[in-house]
Design a protein around this motif. Structure first.
Motif, PDB file in Angstrom:
ATOM      1  N   TYR A 103      35.201  47.406  33.790  1.00 56.42           N
ATOM      2  CA  TYR A 103      35.514  46.724  35.039  1.00 56.42           C
ATOM      3  C   TYR A 103      35.733  45.247  34.788  1.00 56.42           C
ATOM      4  O   TYR A 103      35.321  44.699  33.759  1.00 56.42           O
ATOM      5  N   GLN A 105      35.274  41.334  36.104  1.00 54.05           N
ATOM      6  CA  GLN A 105      34.473  40.447  36.933  1.00 54.05           C
ATOM      7  C   GLN A 105      34.703  39.036  36.417  1.00 54.05           C
ATOM      8  O   GLN A 105      34.511  38.775  35.219  1.00 54.05           O
ATOM      9  N   PHE A 117      26.756  51.686  35.955  1.00 57.82           N
ATOM     10  CA  PHE A 117      27.682  51.107  36.920  1.00 57.82           C
ATOM     11  C   PHE A 117      27.264  51.477  38.346  1.00 57.82           C
ATOM     12  O   PHE A 117      27.278  50.631  39.247  1.00 57.82           O
ATOM     13  N   TYR A 121      26.171  48.996  41.426  1.00 60.17           N
ATOM     14  CA  TYR A 121      26.713  49.058  42.785  1.00 60.17           C
ATOM     15  C   TYR A 121      25.576  49.100  43.812  1.00 60.17           C
ATOM     16  O   TYR A 121      25.597  48.368  44.795  1.00 60.17           O
ATOM     17  N   VAL A 126      28.168  44.898  41.831  1.00 57.04           N
ATOM     18  CA  VAL A 126      29.598  45.191  41.914  1.00 57.04           C
ATOM     19  C   VAL A 126      29.836  45.797  43.293  1.00 57.04           C
ATOM     20  O   VAL A 126      28.889  46.239  43.947  1.00 57.04           O
ATOM     21  N   SER A 127      31.094  45.798  43.718  1.00 49.50           N
ATOM     22  CA  SER A 127      31.398  46.316  45.059  1.00 49.50           C
ATOM     23  C   SER A 127      32.544  47.320  44.987  1.00 49.50           C
ATOM     24  O   SER A 127      33.110  47.560  43.914  1.00 49.50           O
ATOM     25  N   THR A 130      35.544  45.789  43.376  1.00 44.40           N
ATOM     26  CA  THR A 130      35.546  45.463  41.949  1.00 44.40           C
ATOM     27  C   THR A 130      36.658  46.256  41.264  1.00 44.40           C
ATOM     28  O   THR A 130      36.814  47.446  41.507  1.00 44.40           O
ATOM     29  N   VAL A 132      38.387  48.302  38.499  1.00 40.98           N
ATOM     30  CA  VAL A 132      38.055  49.181  37.375  1.00 40.98           C
ATOM     31  C   VAL A 132      39.353  49.709  36.779  1.00 40.98           C
ATOM     32  O   VAL A 132      40.429  49.563  37.358  1.00 40.98           O
TER      33      VAL A 132
END
Length: 161
Positions: A103, A105, A117, A121, A126-127, A130, A132
Protein backbone atom coordinates in the motif's frame (compact mmCIF):
# COMPACT_ATOMS: atom_id res chain seq x y z
CA UNK A 1 9.72 -12.93 -28.47
CA UNK A 2 10.33 -10.03 -26.13
CA UNK A 3 8.78 -6.66 -27.02
CA UNK A 4 8.34 -3.38 -25.22
CA UNK A 5 5.57 -3.66 -22.62
CA UNK A 6 3.95 -0.53 -24.06
CA UNK A 7 3.58 -2.24 -27.45
CA UNK A 8 1.37 -5.04 -26.08
CA UNK A 9 -2.38 -4.80 -26.71
CA UNK A 10 -4.67 -3.98 -23.79
CA UNK A 11 -6.18 -7.49 -23.85
CA UNK A 12 -2.76 -9.11 -23.28
CA UNK A 13 -2.74 -11.42 -20.27
CA UNK A 14 -0.82 -10.07 -17.30
CA UNK A 15 0.70 -11.48 -14.12
CA UNK A 16 1.83 -9.23 -11.28
CA UNK A 17 4.38 -10.41 -8.73
CA UNK A 18 5.02 -8.19 -5.72
CA UNK A 19 8.08 -8.43 -3.55
CA UNK A 20 7.95 -8.33 0.22
CA UNK A 21 10.83 -5.86 0.07
CA UNK A 22 12.21 -3.23 -2.25
CA UNK A 23 14.88 -4.38 -4.71
CA UNK A 24 18.22 -2.59 -4.65
CA UNK A 25 19.57 -1.15 -7.91
CA UNK A 26 22.07 -3.96 -8.42
CA UNK A 27 19.23 -6.50 -8.11
CA UNK A 28 17.01 -4.56 -10.51
CA UNK A 29 19.70 -4.70 -13.19
CA UNK A 30 20.12 -8.44 -12.64
CA UNK A 31 16.36 -9.14 -12.50
CA UNK A 32 15.92 -7.24 -15.76
CA UNK A 33 18.53 -9.51 -17.40
CA UNK A 34 16.90 -12.62 -15.90
CA UNK A 35 13.51 -11.54 -17.27
CA UNK A 36 14.94 -10.74 -20.70
CA UNK A 37 16.58 -14.16 -20.89
CA UNK A 38 13.50 -16.07 -19.76
CA UNK A 39 10.90 -14.14 -21.74
CA UNK A 40 12.94 -14.12 -24.95
CA UNK A 41 12.75 -17.92 -24.95
CA UNK A 42 9.34 -18.48 -23.36
CA UNK A 43 7.15 -20.72 -25.52
CA UNK A 44 3.77 -22.41 -25.43
CA UNK A 45 3.48 -25.73 -27.30
CA UNK A 46 6.79 -24.91 -29.04
CA UNK A 47 5.36 -21.61 -30.30
CA UNK A 48 7.04 -18.35 -29.35
CA UNK A 49 5.07 -16.05 -27.09
CA UNK A 50 5.07 -12.30 -27.61
CA UNK A 51 5.90 -11.05 -24.14
CA UNK A 52 6.84 -7.92 -22.29
CA UNK A 53 7.60 -6.90 -18.75
CA UNK A 54 7.85 -3.95 -16.42
CA UNK A 55 9.60 -3.47 -13.12
CA UNK A 56 7.66 -0.92 -11.09
CA UNK A 57 8.43 0.92 -7.89
CA UNK A 58 11.53 -1.28 -7.39
CA UNK A 59 9.12 -3.89 -6.00
CA UNK A 60 6.83 -5.29 -8.70
CA UNK A 61 7.50 -7.62 -11.62
CA UNK A 62 4.78 -7.40 -14.25
CA UNK A 63 4.81 -9.96 -17.07
CA UNK A 64 2.42 -9.89 -20.03
CA UNK A 65 1.66 -12.13 -23.03
CA UNK A 66 -0.02 -10.98 -26.24
CA UNK A 67 -2.84 -13.50 -26.54
CA UNK A 68 -3.68 -12.33 -30.06
CA UNK A 69 -0.57 -14.16 -31.27
CA UNK A 70 -0.37 -17.19 -28.93
CA UNK A 71 -1.92 -18.03 -25.57
CA UNK A 72 0.17 -19.08 -22.64
CA UNK A 73 -0.78 -22.70 -21.90
CA UNK A 74 -0.88 -24.42 -18.53
CA UNK A 75 2.60 -25.85 -19.06
CA UNK A 76 4.06 -22.51 -20.14
CA UNK A 77 2.48 -20.79 -17.12
CA UNK A 78 3.99 -23.50 -14.91
CA UNK A 79 7.38 -22.71 -16.47
CA UNK A 80 6.89 -19.05 -15.63
CA UNK A 81 6.02 -19.89 -12.01
CA UNK A 82 9.17 -22.03 -11.78
CA UNK A 83 11.15 -19.07 -13.12
CA UNK A 84 9.58 -16.76 -10.50
CA UNK A 85 10.44 -19.31 -7.77
CA UNK A 86 14.05 -19.21 -8.97
CA UNK A 87 13.98 -15.42 -8.63
CA UNK A 88 12.59 -15.80 -5.11
CA UNK A 89 15.48 -18.06 -4.16
CA UNK A 90 18.14 -16.02 -5.94
CA UNK A 91 17.08 -12.69 -4.39
CA UNK A 92 15.67 -14.05 -1.11
CA UNK A 93 12.26 -12.44 -1.58
CA UNK A 94 8.63 -13.54 -1.54
CA UNK A 95 6.96 -12.99 -4.92
CA UNK A 96 4.17 -15.58 -4.96
CA UNK A 97 2.19 -14.89 -1.79
CA UNK A 98 -0.99 -13.24 -3.11
CA UNK A 99 -2.13 -12.46 0.43
CA UNK A 100 0.57 -9.83 0.87
CA UNK A 101 -0.65 -6.25 0.73
CA UNK A 102 1.43 -3.42 -0.66
CA UNK A 103 0.00 0.00 0.00
CA UNK A 104 0.92 3.66 -0.47
CA UNK A 105 1.16 6.09 2.37
CA UNK A 106 2.75 9.52 2.02
CA UNK A 107 4.18 8.57 -1.39
CA UNK A 108 6.00 5.57 0.14
CA UNK A 109 5.19 1.90 -0.39
CA UNK A 110 4.80 -0.52 2.49
CA UNK A 111 4.38 -4.28 2.67
CA UNK A 112 2.17 -6.07 5.18
CA UNK A 113 0.66 -9.50 5.53
CA UNK A 114 -3.10 -9.31 5.02
CA UNK A 115 -3.87 -9.94 8.70
CA UNK A 116 -1.52 -7.10 9.70
CA UNK A 117 -3.14 -4.78 7.17
CA UNK A 118 -6.61 -5.63 8.54
CA UNK A 119 -5.37 -4.86 12.04
CA UNK A 120 -4.01 -1.52 10.82
CA UNK A 121 -7.41 -0.72 9.35
CA UNK A 122 -9.19 -1.59 12.60
CA UNK A 123 -6.74 0.69 14.43
CA UNK A 124 -7.36 3.55 11.95
CA UNK A 125 -3.80 3.48 10.62
CA UNK A 126 -5.10 2.95 7.07
CA UNK A 127 -8.52 3.68 5.60
CA UNK A 128 -10.78 2.58 2.78
CA UNK A 129 -9.15 5.37 0.75
CA UNK A 130 -5.62 4.03 1.23
CA UNK A 131 -4.18 3.06 -2.15
CA UNK A 132 -3.34 -0.62 -2.53
CA UNK A 133 -2.07 -2.64 -5.48
CA UNK A 134 -4.53 -5.07 -7.02
CA UNK A 135 -2.22 -7.83 -8.20
CA UNK A 136 -5.22 -9.89 -9.35
CA UNK A 137 -5.65 -7.88 -12.56
CA UNK A 138 -5.84 -10.13 -15.63
CA UNK A 139 -5.03 -7.94 -18.62
CA UNK A 140 -2.74 -5.06 -19.49
CA UNK A 141 -5.85 -2.86 -19.73
CA UNK A 142 -6.94 -3.77 -16.20
CA UNK A 143 -3.38 -3.29 -15.00
CA UNK A 144 -3.30 0.23 -16.43
CA UNK A 145 -6.71 1.20 -14.99
CA UNK A 146 -7.31 -0.94 -11.90
CA UNK A 147 -3.94 -1.85 -10.44
CA UNK A 148 -3.51 1.09 -8.06
CA UNK A 149 -6.87 1.51 -6.34
CA UNK A 150 -8.29 2.56 -2.98
CA UNK A 151 -8.99 -0.29 -0.58
CA UNK A 152 -12.73 0.25 -1.06
CA UNK A 153 -12.31 -0.78 -4.75
CA UNK A 154 -9.98 -3.72 -4.09
CA UNK A 155 -10.31 -7.38 -3.20
CA UNK A 156 -9.00 -6.50 0.28
CA UNK A 157 -12.19 -4.51 0.96
CA UNK A 158 -14.15 -7.67 1.78
CA UNK A 159 -11.93 -8.15 4.86
CA UNK A 160 -12.42 -4.64 6.25
CA UNK A 161 -15.51 -5.22 8.41
Amino acid sequence: MLVSFDKLPLNSRVWVYSSNRKFIQKEIFSIRKDLENFLSNWTSHNQNLETGFELRYDRFIIIAVNQEINNASGCSIDNCVRFIKKLENKYEVDLLDKMNVIYKQDKHLYHKKLNEFISMYKNNLVSLNTVVFNNLVNTVGEYKLKWEVPVKESWQNRFMN
